[in-house]
Write an enzyme that holds these catalytic residues in place. Sequence first.
Site, PDB file in Angstrom:
ATOM      1  N   LYS A  44       0.831  -1.200   0.000  1.00  0.00           N
ATOM      2  CA  LYS A  44       0.000   0.000   0.000  1.00  0.00           C
ATOM      3  C   LYS A  44       0.869   1.255   0.000  1.00  0.00           C
ATOM      4  O   LYS A  44       1.998   1.213   0.487  1.00  0.00           O
ATOM      5  CB  LYS A  44      -0.885   0.027   1.254  1.00  0.00           C
ATOM      6  CG  LYS A  44      -2.003  -0.989   1.263  1.00  0.00           C
ATOM      7  CD  LYS A  44      -2.826  -0.882   2.539  1.00  0.00           C
ATOM      8  CE  LYS A  44      -3.974  -1.883   2.558  1.00  0.00           C
ATOM      9  NZ  LYS A  44      -4.974  -1.670   1.509  1.00  0.00           N
ATOM     10  N   ARG A  56     -10.304 -11.603   1.948  1.00  0.00           N
ATOM     11  CA  ARG A  56     -11.107 -12.700   1.399  1.00  0.00           C
ATOM     12  C   ARG A  56     -10.357 -14.026   1.465  1.00  0.00           C
ATOM     13  O   ARG A  56     -10.959 -15.089   1.564  1.00  0.00           O
ATOM     14  CB  ARG A  56     -11.533 -12.350  -0.032  1.00  0.00           C
ATOM     15  CG  ARG A  56     -10.391 -12.119  -0.970  1.00  0.00           C
ATOM     16  CD  ARG A  56     -10.792 -11.348  -2.223  1.00  0.00           C
ATOM     17  NE  ARG A  56     -10.843  -9.906  -2.007  1.00  0.00           N
ATOM     18  CZ  ARG A  56     -11.134  -9.019  -2.956  1.00  0.00           C
ATOM     19  NH1 ARG A  56     -11.455  -9.429  -4.180  1.00  0.00           N
ATOM     20  NH2 ARG A  56     -11.158  -7.737  -2.684  1.00  0.00           N
TER      21      ARG A  56
HETATM   22  N1  BES Z   1      -8.180  -3.773   4.305  1.00  0.00           N
HETATM   23  C1  BES Z   1      -8.280  -3.415   2.940  1.00  0.00           C
HETATM   24  C2  BES Z   1      -9.549  -2.644   2.612  1.00  0.00           C
HETATM   25  C3  BES Z   1      -9.602  -1.209   3.050  1.00  0.00           C
HETATM   26  C4  BES Z   1      -8.827  -0.253   2.416  1.00  0.00           C
HETATM   27  C5  BES Z   1     -10.459  -0.825   4.047  1.00  0.00           C
HETATM   28  C6  BES Z   1      -8.927   1.064   2.807  1.00  0.00           C
HETATM   29  C7  BES Z   1     -10.568   0.491   4.424  1.00  0.00           C
HETATM   30  C8  BES Z   1      -9.788   1.441   3.801  1.00  0.00           C
HETATM   31  C9  BES Z   1      -8.268  -4.656   2.059  1.00  0.00           C
HETATM   32  O1  BES Z   1      -7.496  -5.707   2.530  1.00  0.00           O
HETATM   33  C10 BES Z   1      -7.718  -4.247   0.745  1.00  0.00           C
HETATM   34  O2  BES Z   1      -6.576  -3.883   0.703  1.00  0.00           O
HETATM   35  N2  BES Z   1      -8.518  -4.310  -0.300  1.00  0.00           N
HETATM   36  C11 BES Z   1      -8.095  -3.901  -1.593  1.00  0.00           C
HETATM   37  C12 BES Z   1      -8.654  -4.874  -2.596  1.00  0.00           C
HETATM   38  C13 BES Z   1      -8.114  -4.687  -3.968  1.00  0.00           C
HETATM   39  C14 BES Z   1      -6.662  -5.067  -4.021  1.00  0.00           C
HETATM   40  C15 BES Z   1      -8.912  -5.529  -4.925  1.00  0.00           C
HETATM   41  C16 BES Z   1      -8.631  -2.490  -1.838  1.00  0.00           C
HETATM   42  O3  BES Z   1      -9.750  -2.196  -1.432  1.00  0.00           O
HETATM   43  O4  BES Z   1      -7.890  -1.687  -2.397  1.00  0.00           O
HETATM   44 MN    MN Z   2      -5.480  -5.511   1.913  1.00  0.00          MN
END
Ligand code: BES
Ligand code: MN
Length: 496
Positions: A280, A354
Amino acid sequence: MEFSTKTGSPEKLRSGCIVAGVFEGRKLSAAAEALDKASAGFIASVLESGDLEGGLGKTLLLHKVRNLQADRILLVGLGRERDFSESAYRAAAVAAARALKNTGATEAVFCLADLPLKKRDVAWRVEQAVAALMDASYRFDRLKSKPPADKAKGLKKVTIQLSRKADVVEAENAAERAVAIAEGMALTRDLGNLPGNVCTPTYLADQAVELGKRHGLKVEVFDQKAIEKLGMGSFLAVAQGSKQPPRFIIIEHRGGKKDEAPVVLVGKGVTFDTGGISIKPAAEMDEMKFDMCGAASVLGTMKAVALLKLPINVVGAIPATENMPGGNAIKPGDIVTTMSGQTVEILNTDAEGRLILCDALTYVERYKPAAVVDIATLTGAMVIALGHVATGLFANSDPLARELVQAGDDGWDRAWHLPMWDDYQEGLKSNFADFPNIASRAGGSITAACFLSRFTKAYAWAHLDIAGTAWKSGAEKGATGRPVSLLTHFLLRRAA
Ligand code: BES
Ligand code: MN
Ligand code: ZN
């Protein structure tokens, strides 16, 4: 904080502070009217000076009002009387709770629960008042080196004033319910607010054991070896990049008949989500300590359920791990075998929620559950879709979805039902495994739910994406305790 009720008019009460409402146009509520009469028109005269017009959420604190036994009167603006709705009531209660916190009062009389509201009964009004007061009194300062100067301050006792004797029993039950929910929420918030270096998978498991001991819940913790034995290849793949070992936590409340099918709550417990190799960006990455708020909401709900001694069976299941980059971390393109036997191509290591939930969802089949609800900070796309107001709700059963929407409405912890039509499944195609862990960016929250749906065919299932509702950013950064109220109301309905 302790709550009690009292019937009769407020002007004779001895108290640290009496809270009463004023509608726009300086129109006094019944309680404010009674206080005004007793003080020979003092309140009306103050309003005449223009210090409070009655705008929604505005407050005015008066000291030592003549002829009254109370030290303070807190007047709260209710907005236009014609428009006085459930959300206006909520806003007024929240404003009152915040203003009260800034006074020196340790006990107060709350006269807003008696205000007439078309759609909501006294139980709802009392519950929301207690929720607002408990929410305002929550603080998280255990990691500050010195206790804050005002630590000892704060409300200890609140009397909820009612005019009708007939409302008392319902009101007291509602207050008890609200306190249990607020205590569950406080646990959820504490766990969420703890940083990743404290709140590890092992810490979460220890807290579950502690909760179990205190409230008579059965807790079982699976360590790395035991998780391997279960064949949770997908969950383990996420955990392999971290030095912190994973934990799979099972916590059970057996309040129902022995053979009664349980409701199962599955909570995402990623104690820190760096994204892994699909790392990230740095900005606000600290907020990924909240990525275990699903797990924390399961524990908070189990606490509320135990406090309320609900006569049903409830099982909590929590896969807990970090998501880290590292020499042993999963890489984009890696293929893993889930506990269900289905294989998954990990195209993005940041779609890890997931990957751990799918194995937990397979595991809980063994309970032959009445329903399964998973709770997860699953997708950033959820924040784009619904903002910070509603939790996203997906389900393979419309009746279950309706129950949860209703429960969210009961507890003012609202969820919105989104579609999960087959058309959305199309994007989950892999050339190398059964399917990938991501589809295109479009409809990202829905395709994440579609991924999970491939593991939940054996039972009625719903998925709550709390990415937008589990915590607040900015100046008020912190866990909200949502959706403990929704979940507890769902279980209250099931228990009724
Ligand atoms: N924990 C995150 C989701 C999230 C991101 C919640 C920002 C709240 C704020 C999750 O594990 C994630 O990183 N999801 C990705 C999925 C994508 C790679 C398909 C996302 O939402 O960017
Ligand atoms: Mn994630
Ligand atoms: Zn995550």
